[in-house]
Design a protein around this motif. Structure first.
Motif, mmCIF file in Angstrom:
data_model
loop_
_atom_site.group_PDB
_atom_site.id
_atom_site.type_symbol
_atom_site.label_atom_id
_atom_site.label_comp_id
_atom_site.label_asym_id
_atom_site.label_seq_id
_atom_site.Cartn_x
_atom_site.Cartn_y
_atom_site.Cartn_z
ATOM 1 N N GLU A 1 10.047 4.363 -2.665
ATOM 2 C CA GLU A 1 10.468 3.541 -3.154
ATOM 3 C C GLU A 1 9.459 2.217 -3.521
ATOM 4 N N GLU A 2 9.347 1.615 -4.512
ATOM 5 C CA GLU A 2 8.615 0.112 -4.355
ATOM 6 C C GLU A 2 8.892 -0.782 -5.158
ATOM 7 N N GLU A 3 8.387 -2.015 -5.423
ATOM 8 C CA GLU A 3 8.838 -2.852 -6.762
ATOM 9 C C GLU A 3 7.882 -2.496 -7.638
ATOM 10 N N GLU A 4 8.651 -2.617 -9.158
ATOM 11 C CA GLU A 4 8.507 -2.014 -10.358
ATOM 12 C C GLU A 4 7.171 -2.936 -10.999
ATOM 13 N N PRO A 5 5.778 -2.722 -11.003
ATOM 14 C CA PRO A 5 4.967 -3.876 -11.748
ATOM 15 C C PRO A 5 5.401 -4.174 -13.185
ATOM 16 N N GLU A 6 5.150 -5.628 -13.040
ATOM 17 C CA GLU A 6 5.036 -6.200 -13.573
ATOM 18 C C GLU A 6 4.467 -6.017 -15.283
ATOM 19 N N GLU A 7 5.437 -6.081 -16.640
ATOM 20 C CA GLU A 7 5.057 -4.865 -17.479
ATOM 21 C C GLU A 7 4.224 -6.125 -18.639
ATOM 22 N N ARG A 8 2.880 -6.208 -17.560
ATOM 23 C CA ARG A 8 1.758 -7.373 -17.995
ATOM 24 C C ARG A 8 0.190 -5.710 -18.523
ATOM 25 N N LEU A 9 0.027 -6.569 -19.017
ATOM 26 C CA LEU A 9 -1.302 -5.519 -19.377
ATOM 27 C C LEU A 9 -2.437 -5.935 -19.172
ATOM 28 N N PRO A 10 -3.087 -5.646 -17.540
ATOM 29 C CA PRO A 10 -4.138 -5.915 -17.367
ATOM 30 C C PRO A 10 -5.737 -5.450 -18.396
ATOM 31 N N LEU A 11 -5.717 -4.291 -18.752
ATOM 32 C CA LEU A 11 -6.221 -2.980 -19.597
ATOM 33 C C LEU A 11 -5.809 -2.864 -21.131
ATOM 34 N N VAL A 12 -6.823 -3.191 -21.901
ATOM 35 C CA VAL A 12 -6.350 -2.659 -23.686
ATOM 36 C C VAL A 12 -7.125 -1.996 -23.669
ATOM 37 N N GLY A 13 -6.537 -0.798 -24.779
ATOM 38 C CA GLY A 13 -6.395 -0.093 -25.835
ATOM 39 C C GLY A 13 -6.071 1.580 -25.477
ATOM 40 N N ARG A 14 -6.357 1.783 -26.148
ATOM 41 C CA ARG A 14 -5.306 3.969 -26.674
ATOM 42 C C ARG A 14 -6.749 4.417 -26.458
ATOM 43 N N SER A 15 -8.358 3.689 -26.957
ATOM 44 C CA SER A 15 -9.176 5.449 -26.877
ATOM 45 C C SER A 15 -9.266 5.810 -26.466
ATOM 46 N N THR B 1 -17.758 -6.289 -20.452
ATOM 47 C CA THR B 1 -16.450 -4.554 -20.255
ATOM 48 C C THR B 1 -15.537 -4.879 -20.006
ATOM 49 N N GLY B 2 -15.311 -6.031 -18.834
ATOM 50 C CA GLY B 2 -14.344 -5.815 -17.939
ATOM 51 C C GLY B 2 -14.112 -5.576 -16.979
ATOM 52 N N LYS B 3 -15.255 -5.408 -15.941
ATOM 53 C CA LYS B 3 -15.572 -4.591 -14.601
ATOM 54 C C LYS B 3 -14.494 -5.345 -13.393
ATOM 55 N N GLU B 4 -14.330 -7.190 -13.622
ATOM 56 C CA GLU B 4 -13.808 -6.997 -12.514
ATOM 57 C C GLU B 4 -12.068 -7.462 -12.872
ATOM 58 N N LEU B 5 -11.578 -7.231 -13.844
ATOM 59 C CA LEU B 5 -10.603 -6.237 -14.581
ATOM 60 C C LEU B 5 -9.972 -5.398 -14.000
ATOM 61 N N VAL B 6 -10.838 -4.657 -13.851
ATOM 62 C CA VAL B 6 -10.675 -3.669 -13.520
ATOM 63 C C VAL B 6 -10.559 -3.519 -12.093
ATOM 64 N N ALA B 7 -11.492 -3.665 -10.770
ATOM 65 C CA ALA B 7 -11.230 -4.197 -9.494
ATOM 66 C C ALA B 7 -10.263 -5.233 -9.582
ATOM 67 N N ARG B 8 -9.183 -6.338 -10.453
ATOM 68 C CA ARG B 8 -8.687 -6.434 -10.171
ATOM 69 C C ARG B 8 -7.108 -5.705 -10.229
ATOM 70 N N ALA B 9 -7.016 -4.305 -11.148
ATOM 71 C CA ALA B 9 -6.117 -3.832 -11.774
ATOM 72 C C ALA B 9 -6.208 -2.572 -10.079
ATOM 73 N N LEU B 10 -7.313 -2.383 -9.957
ATOM 74 C CA LEU B 10 -6.811 -1.591 -8.534
ATOM 75 C C LEU B 10 -6.174 -2.342 -7.321
ATOM 76 N N HIS B 11 -6.460 -3.947 -7.628
ATOM 77 C CA HIS B 11 -5.999 -4.155 -6.330
ATOM 78 C C HIS B 11 -4.557 -4.693 -6.590
ATOM 79 N N ASP B 12 -4.037 -5.664 -7.870
ATOM 80 C CA ASP B 12 -2.594 -5.348 -7.646
ATOM 81 C C ASP B 12 -1.691 -4.877 -7.911
ATOM 82 N N TYR B 13 -2.105 -3.241 -8.353
ATOM 83 C CA TYR B 13 -1.636 -2.393 -8.209
ATOM 84 C C TYR B 13 -1.269 -1.507 -6.919
ATOM 85 N N GLY B 14 -1.978 -2.017 -6.568
ATOM 86 C CA GLY B 14 -2.970 -0.416 -5.316
ATOM 87 C C GLY B 14 -1.836 -1.112 -4.053
#
Length: 479
Positions: A130-144, A172-185
Motif C-alpha cells: 500500500e502506498e500513497e496515491e500520486p497526485e492527479e497531474r499530468l507530467p506527460l500529455v497525449g493519447r496517440s 520532445t520532453g526527454k526531461e519530463l519522462v526522466a522526472r516522471a520516472l523519478h517522481d512516481y518511482g
C-alpha cells in the motif's frame, strides 16, 4: 488453443462486452461478463474466475479502485485494466495498484488475447504494498498510440531501478519522462539531479560528476561534491549523454560496472547509490561507428530504451497539448484562452521542428499578446510566420542531414517543371549524397583509406570500389 479457465469481464459498454466475450470464447475460454463493478466483486469474492478484465469508468464504482481489493483477497488473480481515458496517470495508477496490464481503448483484439495468455501463464507475483496515491497531474500529455506505449513503459519502470536511455529530438520532453520516472518511482523521496553534458566544459565534466579533492587541480581550493553524491538515494539524469568526452565515458562505465567511484584526486571509493537515466538527441550507434562513443557504455546505459516521437509523428495529440499548455499559461498568470477549430487545424499543418517545446512557446505568446478569448487561425498563422521568417531559418538550430537533403531535393524538383527524370533517380540521389560525404571523410583523414573506411563503417574494398565508381581524387596529406 483450448482452455477451461474463466475470464471475468466488467464493462458498461454492451458492444465491448459482446466483442470480448466472442473473441475469448473462440479462443477456448469460459467467459462471464457484467456491466457493474458490484457484480464483478461478488464473483471474485465467491472464488470465481481466473482472470479479470475491467473497465475504469463504470456506473457504480471506478474499476481502478477494485484492483487492490481484488489483490488483497485473491493475490493470484491477474487484473487487466482497460480505459478510454488513456492518460499517463491512468496507466500509472493501474500499475501501482497491482494491475497485470493496462490497455487503452480502442485496443487490438490480438493484443488483448496475447495479454490474457501472458497473464494466465505468468508466475505469481506478490501483491503491491500500500502506498500513497500520486497526485492527479499530468507530467506527460497525449493519447496517440505512440504516447500510450510510453505511458505503459514508464508505469512499469516506476517499480524498478533499471537504467533507462531516452532518445528523441530536442523539445520532445526527454526531461519530463526522466522526472516522471523519478517522481512516481521508488526513489521519489530522494533528490532528482540533472546535468547537461553539452553545457559543461569538457575539462570540468569529471569533477562535476564525481567531485574533487582539495588541490586536485589548479583552482580546487576546497573539496567539491559531484552530482553522483548530490543524487544519493535518488535519480541522476545525464542529459545529452552523447556529448560526454571519452575520458568521462571511461569513468562512468567503471561506476556502472562496479557500483562505486572516486573523486578527482581522491583514493577512497564512494558507493554510487543512484538510479541513472540518460538522454540524447544523437544517434549513439552512429557515434559508436565514428569512434565518438563507447559501445560497452552504450549497452550499460541502454538497459531500457525509450524513444520519444517528434510532434510531427503524433499530430492527433496537438489539440490536447495545446489546451494543456494554455492551462499552464493561465496558471502562471496569463489570461485563459481557447482555440477555434480552424486554429487547431492550422496548428496541425505546421511541421513543428521544435516539437512540443515550440508548441508551448507559441501558446504562451498567444495567451500574452492577443486580447480575444478565442484565438483564430489568422492569429496562429501570423505567430508561426513571425517565429520562422525565411531569413532566420538557421536560428532554429543546426540543420540535420535529412533536412538538408530534403531541401536540396525540393529545389531539384522545382527546377524540373516539366516533370522529374524517371530513369535512375534513386541511384542519382545516392551518388549525390555519397560523393561529398566521401570527399569530406577522405579529406579529414588526409587520404588514409583505412581510417576513412573505419569512420564510414565500410569495408576497405567497398570504399575503394566507391572511390573508383565516383571518380574521386585521393590525395594523401602529411602527418
Amino acid at each position: 488453443m483450448s482452455d477451461s479457465r474463466t475470464i471475468l469481464i466488467a464493462d458498461d459498454d454492451r458492444a465491448i462486452r459482446t466483442v470480448l466475450s466472442q473473441a475469448l470464447g473462440r479462443s477456448g475460454y469460459q467467459v462471464r461478463a457484467t456491466s457493474s463493478a458490484s457484480t464483478l466483486w461478488r464473483w471474485v469474492e465467491d472464488g470465481e474466475g481466473d482472470l479479470v478484465i475491467t473497465d475504469v469508468v463504470m456506473p457504480d464504482e471506478n474499476g481502478l479502485d477494485l484492483v487492490p481489493r481484488i489483490k488483497r483477497i485473491r493475490p493470484d488473480m491477474r487484473v487487466v485494466v482497460m480505459s478510454a481515458q488513456s492518460t499517463f496517470m491512468t496507466a500509472l495508477k493501474a500499475a501501482q495498484r497491482g494491475a497485470f496490464e493496462y490497455l487503452p481503448k480502442p485496443f487490438d483484439l490480438k493484443e488483448l488475447l496475447a495479454v490474457v495468455e501472458r497473464a494466465l501463464a505468468a508466475p505469481q507475483a506478490p501483491a503491491p504494498a500500500e502506498e500513497e496515491e500520486p497526485e492527479e497531474r499530468l507530467p506527460l500529455v497525449g493519447r496517440s498510440p505512440a504516447m500510450q506505449e510510453i505511458y505503459r513503459t514508464v508505469a512499469r519502470l516506476t517499480t524498478t531501478d533499471l537504467t533507462v536511455m531516452i532518445t528523441g529530438e530536442s523539445g520532445t520532453g526527454k526531461e519530463l519522462v526522466a522526472r516522471a520516472l523519478h517522481d512516481y518511482g521508488r526513489r521519489r523521496g530522494g533528490p532528482f539531479v540533472a546535468i547537461n553534458m553539452a553545457a559543461i566544459p569538457r575539462e570540468l565534466i569529471e569533477s562535476e560528476l564525481f567531485g574533487h579533492e582539495r588541490g586536485a587541480f589548479t583552482g580546487a581550493l576546497n573539496r567539491g561534491i559531484g552530482r553522483f553524491e548530490q543524487a544519493a538515494g535518488g535519480t541522476l539524469f545525464l542529459d545529452e549523454i552523447g556529448d560526454m568526452p571519452p575520458e568521462a565515458q571511461t569513468r562512468l562505465l567503471r561506476v556502472l560496472q562496479e557500483g562505486e567511484f572516486t573523486t578527482v584526486g581522491g583514493r577512497n571509493p564512494i558507493k554510487a547509490n543512484v538510479r541513472i537515466v540518460a538522454a540524447t538527441h544523437r544517434d549513439l550507434r552512429q557515434s559508436i561507428r565514428q569512434g565518438l562513443f563507447r559501445e560497452d557504455l552504450f549497452y550499460r546505459l541502454n538497459v531500457v530504451p525509450i524513444r520519444l516521437p517528434p510532434l510531427r509523428e503524433r499530430m492527433e495529440d496537438i489539440p490536447l497539448l495545446a489546451r494543456h499548455f494554455l492551462e499552464r499559461a493561465r496558471a502562471s498568470g496569463l489570461p485563459l484562452k481557447q482555440l477555434s477549430l480552424e486554429a487547431v487545424e492550422r496548428l496541425k499543418g505546421h511541421a513543428w521542428p521544435g516539437n512540443a517545446r515550440e508548441l508551448e512557446n507559441l501558446m504562451r505568446r498567444l495567451a500574452a499578446l492577443y486580447p480575444q478569448e478565442t484565438i483564430d487561425a489568422e492569429a496562429v498563422g501570423a505567430e508561426l510566420s513571425e517565429a520562422e521568417p525565411p531569413a532566420e531559418a538557421g536560428m532554429r538550430g543546426p540543420e540535420t542531414l535529412e533536412q538538408a537533403v530534403e531541401r536540396h531535393l525540393k529545389a531539384f524538383v522545382a527546377a524540373h517543371k516539366d516533370g522529374l527524370p524517371v530513369r535512375d533517380l534513386y541511384d542519382r540521389v545516392l551518388a549525390e549524397v555519397e560523393r561529398p560525404l566521401l570527399r569530406l571523410v577522405l579529406g579529414a583523414t588526409r587520404g588514409n583509406q583505412i581510417k576513412a573506411a573505419a569512420m564510414l563503417g565500410l569495408n576497405r574494398n567497398t570504399l575503394r570500389k566507391k572511390i573508383r565508381e565516383l571518380d574521386l581524387p585521393v590525395v594523401r596529406g602529411l602527418g
